[in-house]
Write a protein that holds these residues in place. Structure first.
Motif, mmCIF file in Angstrom:
data_model
loop_
_atom_site.group_PDB
_atom_site.id
_atom_site.type_symbol
_atom_site.label_atom_id
_atom_site.label_comp_id
_atom_site.label_asym_id
_atom_site.label_seq_id
_atom_site.Cartn_x
_atom_site.Cartn_y
_atom_site.Cartn_z
ATOM 1 N N TYR A 43 0.858 -1.182 0.000
ATOM 2 C CA TYR A 43 0.000 0.000 0.000
ATOM 3 C C TYR A 43 0.899 1.238 0.000
ATOM 4 O O TYR A 43 1.498 1.583 1.019
ATOM 5 N N LEU A 44 0.985 1.896 -1.152
ATOM 6 C CA LEU A 44 1.907 3.010 -1.332
ATOM 7 C C LEU A 44 1.313 4.315 -0.810
ATOM 8 O O LEU A 44 0.094 4.444 -0.661
ATOM 9 N N THR A 45 2.202 5.263 -0.553
ATOM 10 C CA THR A 45 1.743 6.610 -0.223
ATOM 11 C C THR A 45 1.157 7.262 -1.490
ATOM 12 O O THR A 45 1.334 6.762 -2.607
ATOM 13 N N VAL A 46 0.474 8.378 -1.317
ATOM 14 C CA VAL A 46 -0.193 9.030 -2.450
ATOM 15 C C VAL A 46 0.820 9.407 -3.529
ATOM 16 O O VAL A 46 0.621 9.129 -4.730
ATOM 17 N N ASP A 47 1.910 10.054 -3.161
ATOM 18 C CA ASP A 47 2.932 10.449 -4.138
ATOM 19 C C ASP A 47 3.578 9.231 -4.782
ATOM 20 O O ASP A 47 3.852 9.216 -5.990
ATOM 21 N N SER A 48 3.825 8.194 -3.984
ATOM 22 C CA SER A 48 4.443 6.992 -4.532
ATOM 23 C C SER A 48 3.503 6.272 -5.490
ATOM 24 O O SER A 48 3.936 5.744 -6.521
ATOM 25 N N GLN A 49 2.211 6.248 -5.157
ATOM 26 C CA GLN A 49 1.248 5.599 -6.041
ATOM 27 C C GLN A 49 1.155 6.335 -7.381
ATOM 28 O O GLN A 49 1.060 5.696 -8.439
ATOM 29 N N HIS A 50 1.204 7.660 -7.337
ATOM 30 C CA HIS A 50 1.172 8.433 -8.579
ATOM 31 C C HIS A 50 2.396 8.121 -9.435
ATOM 32 O O HIS A 50 2.300 7.988 -10.672
ATOM 33 N N ALA A 51 3.566 7.995 -8.804
ATOM 34 C CA ALA A 51 4.782 7.672 -9.547
ATOM 35 C C ALA A 51 4.701 6.277 -10.144
ATOM 36 O O ALA A 51 5.147 6.050 -11.282
ATOM 37 N N LEU A 52 4.127 5.324 -9.401
ATOM 38 C CA LEU A 52 4.006 3.961 -9.924
ATOM 39 C C LEU A 52 3.029 3.910 -11.098
ATOM 40 O O LEU A 52 3.267 3.193 -12.083
ATOM 41 N N ASP A 53 1.926 4.644 -11.006
ATOM 42 C CA ASP A 53 0.945 4.653 -12.095
ATOM 43 C C ASP A 53 1.533 5.214 -13.384
ATOM 44 O O ASP A 53 1.100 4.838 -14.480
ATOM 45 N N CYS A 54 2.524 6.093 -13.259
ATOM 46 C CA CYS A 54 3.142 6.700 -14.438
ATOM 47 C C CYS A 54 4.386 5.945 -14.909
ATOM 48 O O CYS A 54 5.020 6.355 -15.897
ATOM 49 N N ARG A 102 14.826 9.814 -14.340
ATOM 50 C CA ARG A 102 15.536 8.983 -13.386
ATOM 51 C C ARG A 102 14.553 8.166 -12.558
ATOM 52 O O ARG A 102 13.390 8.556 -12.395
ATOM 53 N N PRO A 103 14.995 7.034 -12.029
ATOM 54 C CA PRO A 103 14.102 6.239 -11.167
ATOM 55 C C PRO A 103 13.635 7.052 -9.962
ATOM 56 O O PRO A 103 14.381 7.840 -9.387
ATOM 57 N N VAL A 104 12.382 6.857 -9.603
ATOM 58 C CA VAL A 104 11.777 7.572 -8.486
ATOM 59 C C VAL A 104 11.636 6.602 -7.317
ATOM 60 O O VAL A 104 11.145 5.480 -7.480
ATOM 61 N N THR A 105 12.070 7.035 -6.121
ATOM 62 C CA THR A 105 11.943 6.209 -4.921
ATOM 63 C C THR A 105 10.507 6.246 -4.422
ATOM 64 O O THR A 105 9.942 7.321 -4.213
ATOM 65 N N ILE A 106 9.922 5.084 -4.253
ATOM 66 C CA ILE A 106 8.559 4.969 -3.744
ATOM 67 C C ILE A 106 8.586 4.129 -2.480
ATOM 68 O O ILE A 106 9.459 3.273 -2.299
ATOM 69 N N THR A 107 7.626 4.365 -1.610
ATOM 70 C CA THR A 107 7.572 3.650 -0.342
ATOM 71 C C THR A 107 6.132 3.318 0.006
ATOM 72 O O THR A 107 5.197 4.019 -0.404
ATOM 73 N N GLU A 198 -6.335 2.164 -6.911
ATOM 74 C CA GLU A 198 -5.103 2.389 -7.648
ATOM 75 C C GLU A 198 -5.185 1.744 -9.037
ATOM 76 O O GLU A 198 -5.955 0.800 -9.257
ATOM 77 N N CYS A 199 -4.377 2.259 -9.973
ATOM 78 C CA CYS A 199 -4.314 1.695 -11.320
ATOM 79 C C CYS A 199 -3.303 0.552 -11.413
ATOM 80 O O CYS A 199 -3.510 -0.397 -12.161
ATOM 81 N N LYS A 200 -2.212 0.675 -10.646
ATOM 82 C CA LYS A 200 -1.189 -0.367 -10.622
ATOM 83 C C LYS A 200 -0.866 -0.715 -9.182
ATOM 84 O O LYS A 200 -1.011 0.110 -8.278
ATOM 85 N N ARG A 201 -0.407 -1.944 -8.979
ATOM 86 C CA ARG A 201 -0.031 -2.407 -7.655
ATOM 87 C C ARG A 201 1.400 -2.926 -7.677
ATOM 88 O O ARG A 201 1.825 -3.573 -8.639
ATOM 89 N N LEU A 202 2.093 -2.615 -6.603
ATOM 90 C CA LEU A 202 3.425 -3.167 -6.408
ATOM 91 C C LEU A 202 3.298 -4.425 -5.559
ATOM 92 O O LEU A 202 2.784 -4.376 -4.437
ATOM 93 N N LEU A 203 3.760 -5.551 -6.086
ATOM 94 C CA LEU A 203 3.733 -6.823 -5.386
ATOM 95 C C LEU A 203 5.166 -7.273 -5.126
ATOM 96 O O LEU A 203 6.007 -7.249 -6.039
ATOM 97 N N VAL A 204 5.460 -7.664 -3.902
ATOM 98 C CA VAL A 204 6.810 -8.084 -3.537
ATOM 99 C C VAL A 204 6.757 -9.482 -2.927
ATOM 100 O O VAL A 204 5.732 -9.918 -2.394
#
Length: 281
Positions: A43-54, A102-107, A198-204
């Motif tokens: 479950y990403l933060t708002v800014d991180s979720q926006h970066a992942l969607d893009c 450049r790669p964006v750090t998401i958390t 969310e539009c995309k999900r990060l799965l680890v």
């Protein structure tokens, strides 16, 4: 042939000073686990979720265990056995690959829950304590008076893999339940978490080693050889030069009897050397 029936010579117990009653925790049951947590939803933060969607890809690079929530309940119709529900909360950091940049750090936050059944022993006594964790007048404290205590030990988890999933690629868009996250966990993140929509999900995928045990209070009568007295002096780190009153104070012996119960030294047998026995300093 060497006689293997011989054991090490018995320790000389004449150095025992006294027998003391010690309150400790008795382990009634324990188990170890090697969990491979596959495709854990982050479950990403708002800014991180926006970066992942893009982004077009993301790679997890760090995981930190924030907290472990533990609950114990008795198993119905199975006296002495208890269910242990364990919830792990992780902070996960990843790099999202943004096209043309450049790669964006998401958390974000990962949550993993599991249940196990352990033997906790039988007792009809309820335990009450003046300690804060057991003395709060609340429903949970009242109902847990006769339950054993669950302890979970975990080493740092490791990242085994990660991937990005399009939410519309599965049929779980509206069926996933929103997790109940404690406020203290939410405060560990700089911003609100996106729990749905969310539009995309990060799965680890995470690898984790843990040990879970049930404990009950007990009292043991143990022999003591000596008091545990520090043999290292605490130096003054202030840097000030020693003055005359401090020089006088340095000549006074440390008052051991003020910290430990005194005994009639005439009744204590002389200390004996004991080969193979550990003496408490």
């Amino acid at each position: 042939m060497q006689d293997t029936s011989q054991v090490n010579p018995a320790c000389d117990l004449r150095a025992i000073r006294e027998a003391v009653c010690v309150h400790t925790d008795k382990i009634t049951d324990s188990c170890l686990a090697k969990d491979c947590i596959e495709d854990l939803h982050v479950y990403l933060t708002v800014d991180s979720q926006h970066a992942l969607d893009c982004s077009n890809a993301a790679r997890a690079r760090f995981v930190e265990l924030l907290h472990v929530g533990v609950q114990v309940e008795a198993v119905p119709f199975n006296t002495g056995n208890f269910t242990v529900d364990v919830t792990f909360y992780y902070r996960i950091i990843a790099d999202a690959s943004v096209p043309g940049g450049r790669p964006v750090t998401i958390t974000g936050l990962g949550i993993f829950s599991k249940r196990m059944v352990l033997f906790g022993g039988e007792t009809s006594a309820k335990v009450f304590s003046s300690r804060m964790c057991k003395s709060c007048l609340c429903k949970q404290s009242i109902q847990s008076g006769s339950l054993p205590q669950a302890v979970v030990e975990v080493v740092d988890p490791i990242i085994l893999g990660s991937r990005v999933q399009d939410v519309c690629a599965c049929n779980c868009c509206c069926t996933a339940d929103t997790p109940q996250i404690p406020d203290a966990i939410l405060e560990c993140f700089e911003g609100d978490l996106v729990l749905s929509g969310e539009c995309k999900r990060l799965l680890v995928t995470i690898g984790q080693f843990s040990i879970t045990r049930l404990e009950r209070d007990t009292q043991l009568l143990l022999p003591t050889f000596d008091y545990c007295i520090p043999n290292k002096e605490c130096p003054n780190a202030g840097g000030a030069a020693a003055e005359n009153p401090c020089e006088v104070f340095s000549q006074i012996d440390f008052p051991i009897d003020a910290f430990f119960p005194s005994k009639n030294n005439a009744c204590i047998p002389p200390s004996q050397s004991c080969t193979g026995c550990a003496r408490t300093e």
